[in-house]
Scaffold this motif. Structure first.
Motif, short mmCIF file in Angstrom:
data_model
loop_
_atom_site.label_atom_id
_atom_site.label_comp_id
_atom_site.label_asym_id
_atom_site.label_seq_id
_atom_site.Cartn_x
_atom_site.Cartn_y
_atom_site.Cartn_z
N PHE A 278 0.82 -1.21 0.00
CA PHE A 278 0.00 0.00 0.00
C PHE A 278 0.86 1.26 0.00
CE2 PHE A 278 -2.74 -3.30 1.49
CZ PHE A 278 -3.94 -3.00 0.89
N GLY A 306 -6.73 1.53 -0.13
CA GLY A 306 -7.01 0.93 1.16
C GLY A 306 -5.84 1.13 2.10
N LYS A 307 -5.81 0.36 3.15
CA LYS A 307 -4.72 0.50 4.12
C LYS A 307 -4.44 -0.84 4.77
CE LYS A 307 -7.85 1.91 7.77
NZ LYS A 307 -8.21 2.85 8.80
N ILE A 308 -3.29 -0.91 5.44
CA ILE A 308 -2.95 -2.14 6.15
C ILE A 308 -2.32 -1.75 7.46
CG2 ILE A 308 -0.66 -2.33 5.03
CD1 ILE A 308 -1.17 -5.43 5.05
N GLU A 309 -2.60 -2.49 8.50
CA GLU A 309 -1.83 -2.32 9.73
C GLU A 309 -1.71 -3.64 10.44
OE1 GLU A 309 -4.33 0.85 11.47
OE2 GLU A 309 -4.72 -0.55 13.10
N GLU A 310 -0.56 -3.82 11.10
CA GLU A 310 -0.39 -5.04 11.86
C GLU A 310 0.45 -4.73 13.08
OE1 GLU A 310 2.17 -6.94 8.53
OE2 GLU A 310 2.78 -7.99 10.35
#
Lengths: 375, 375
Positions: A278, A306-310
């Motif tokens: 992303f 969109g987005k991603i987080e972890e």
């Protein structure tokens, strides 16, 4: 010039010297491979403006005759045709050249004629007489290159940064590369009293590490005024040096981080890899790192997509329990891929300070990456 | 829509339907994969203007639960991001969609949100009700395609020639493809009473043979007015048909050659491959064949670069001991690569007549190649 040669040994030598040959050179003679034969065997040379690769094929190898020489001589053959034709030939090759430089290559009932060039037009090899000599295990040099060369600049505006700085001092080799946004540094113990510092084009080193013969042998390095030379029994690579003073990097390395964390290298690499999906939308592949409670949060977002987080476990933490920084995800990936140790220590000095990545239990390697603006 | 799914089974299904998805389509909705879930499992659909691939993932496979459905529904997700993200996730995926079509995909502590599209905008699947049905072993269809599709035209000027003609008659399938300079023909016995002839885009068939699931199963073919449909348990491929009348090819095949020779397929292929090195300079990749004594001579030359010639043993010869013909080397290579039999028979009708290549002991396949001018 006339000789009979084992197909596989000629083919392998052509593959190796071809690494130095570019079809885009302005000098037609350099699109060819120089092939010489004398009473000792066959020598092939390929070169471009940065490097020269020389390959020697002896008459005998492992007790087996590789070459039968009928008459000595030399010629330059177009590299592309020579390599394709030799690869597609079924058996031993009978090679001869006439006075018009037409090269006839015969294998069984297959005869091909390739228009060659006069070998006297081919540039001479640099002369060196054993100065600046270091002997080392090839794999050690390879490690050093793989851990640093990727960090050199791709931008020709500052030519000195497109190279890797090799700095020899008694019993120590320090390699460094930087594009001024990131830095990779690697130290190796060596047996030598040499004291000098040279800058070698990144491209040359990338070609060097494709020559697998070097990796598995003891190699001789020679540093001359203009060349970096690597030599094994059958192969010699000459690389030009980049002129100029390399930036003084020792002073750049931060001594104390406010926050230090230890992470699992591979897990962190995978997290950054996912976040990069992303991050491509940003000019600097922005990936954001922050500490939330006892965990590290990796995130990135691309407004349209969109987005991603972890969150990832932190193995241990030292200093301030606080962090928020944006980094170029590709630079992080490159550095992490160059580390083979299981755990890394990352030291953060603040939102606008470069981060320091070191393998845990291996102080001979470090990576420095400057933050990017996240707005 | 909300469900939990085994990573590997979703990943494989995405890889398969992605074969139909192009990023270059003028319709944004078609850059996505339609994902639907109901009480029977998950269905993925990817499509472009030529083909549609539909993939079904059942709730259970081999006694193992693949999917847990929390709520039914459907959404369209950008194919590129969906496939990259799923590939890089470590474990089972928890997927849900909100009322704004934002797709949340979670695996362990990794959460990603991708902006999806309303699935109602996605085109409907073609309707078919079991007409024009043939059941056959997938590998048989694959063989037929691999032996012919390469010969179809790449030139859109005559759209009908960019397809492969499949002609069904009782218990027989005949496939043909031609670009008007060469022709490939293949016959297969099948169990069917169907009588029809359709033209399927070469592109669709090339994608079809990448779906390995079809090759190893018994498949159902359906021929409708507008579609060629291939169906296995979990996968359905729909290809549009090319409209128009396919040229009548039976009359093109020469009945009697003046000279017939039998050659070793692989040896001849290797000889043509070598000759092609020097044939690239010609517009038609001219490779010259002639008979010299008891041998076949293969030659080609590129005036600037050089030339090659070789002689090969002829296993047996029938007719006139005389031949001189120039052919497009790439066409010869394509035809020879499509033949798995050890020996071929080549029939020559004269310098300006097409040559006929047939595998020895396999009358179900033939290739016709027109000569080219050699001046």
């Amino acid at each position: 010039m006339e000789f009979i040669i084992n197909k596989e040994s000629l083919n392998q030598a052509i593959v190796d010297v071809s690494k130095a040959v570019s079809s885009k050179t302005p000098f037609p003679i350099l699109t060819g491979i120089k092939m010489s034969v004398d009473e000792n065997g066959v020598i092939l040379i390929g070169s471009n403006s940065d490097i020269i690769i020389e390959k020697y094929i002896p008459l005998m190898r492992d007790g087996k005759q590789m070459i039968q020489v009928q008459s000595e001589g030399s010629v330059v053959v177009p590299a592309k045709f020579l390599s394709e034709i030799v690869k597609k030939m079924p058996d031993d090759l009978h090679i001869k050249v006439n006075h018009k430089n037409v090269v006839t290559i015969q294998s069984r009932e297959i005869i091909t004629n390739i228009n060659g060039l006069n070998s006297e037009e081919y540039p001479n090899l640099p002369v060196f007489n054993g100065e600046g000599h270091i002997r080392m295990v090839g794999s050690k040099l390879f490690d050093t290159i793989k851990r640093t060369a990727f960090a050199a600049s791709q931008n020709e505006m500052k030519p000195i940064l497109t190279g890797v700085n090799m700095s020899f001092s008694p019993n120590k080799l320090v390699c460094a590369a930087t594009n001024s946004h990131r830095l990779a540094l690697c130290e190796q113990p060596i047996e030598s009293n040499l004291q000098c510092s040279v800058v070698i084009p990144r491209f040359s080193l990338n070609e060097l590490i494709k020559l697998s013969e070097f990796e598995s042998s003891v190699i001789d390095l020679y540093i001359t005024d203009n060349y970096f030379i690597v030599k094994s029994e059958a192969t010699t690579l000459y690389s030009r040096l980049i002129e100029g003073a390399y930036p003084h990097i020792a002073g750049l390395i931060p001594k104390d981080g406010k926050t230090k964390i230890i992470l699992n290298t591979n897990q962190f690499l995978q997290g950054i890899d996912r976040a990069c999906l992303f991050a491509n939308e940003w000019r600097n592949n922005n990936v954001h790192l922050s500490i939330e409670g006892e965990k590290l949060k990796i995130s990135s977002n691309a407004s349209e997509i969109g987005k991603i987080e972890e969150t990832q476990a932190i193995i241990s933490m030292d200093g301030l329990n606080e962090l928020s920084i944006s980094l170029d995800g590709r630079f992080l990936m490159d550095a992490l891929k160059a580390i083979s140790d299981e755990e890394i220590k990352i030291s953060f000095g603040g939102t606008m300070k470069p981060i320091l990545i070191e393998p845990v239990g291996n102080s001979a390697q470090l990576h420095l990456i400057s933050p990017v603006r996240s707005y």
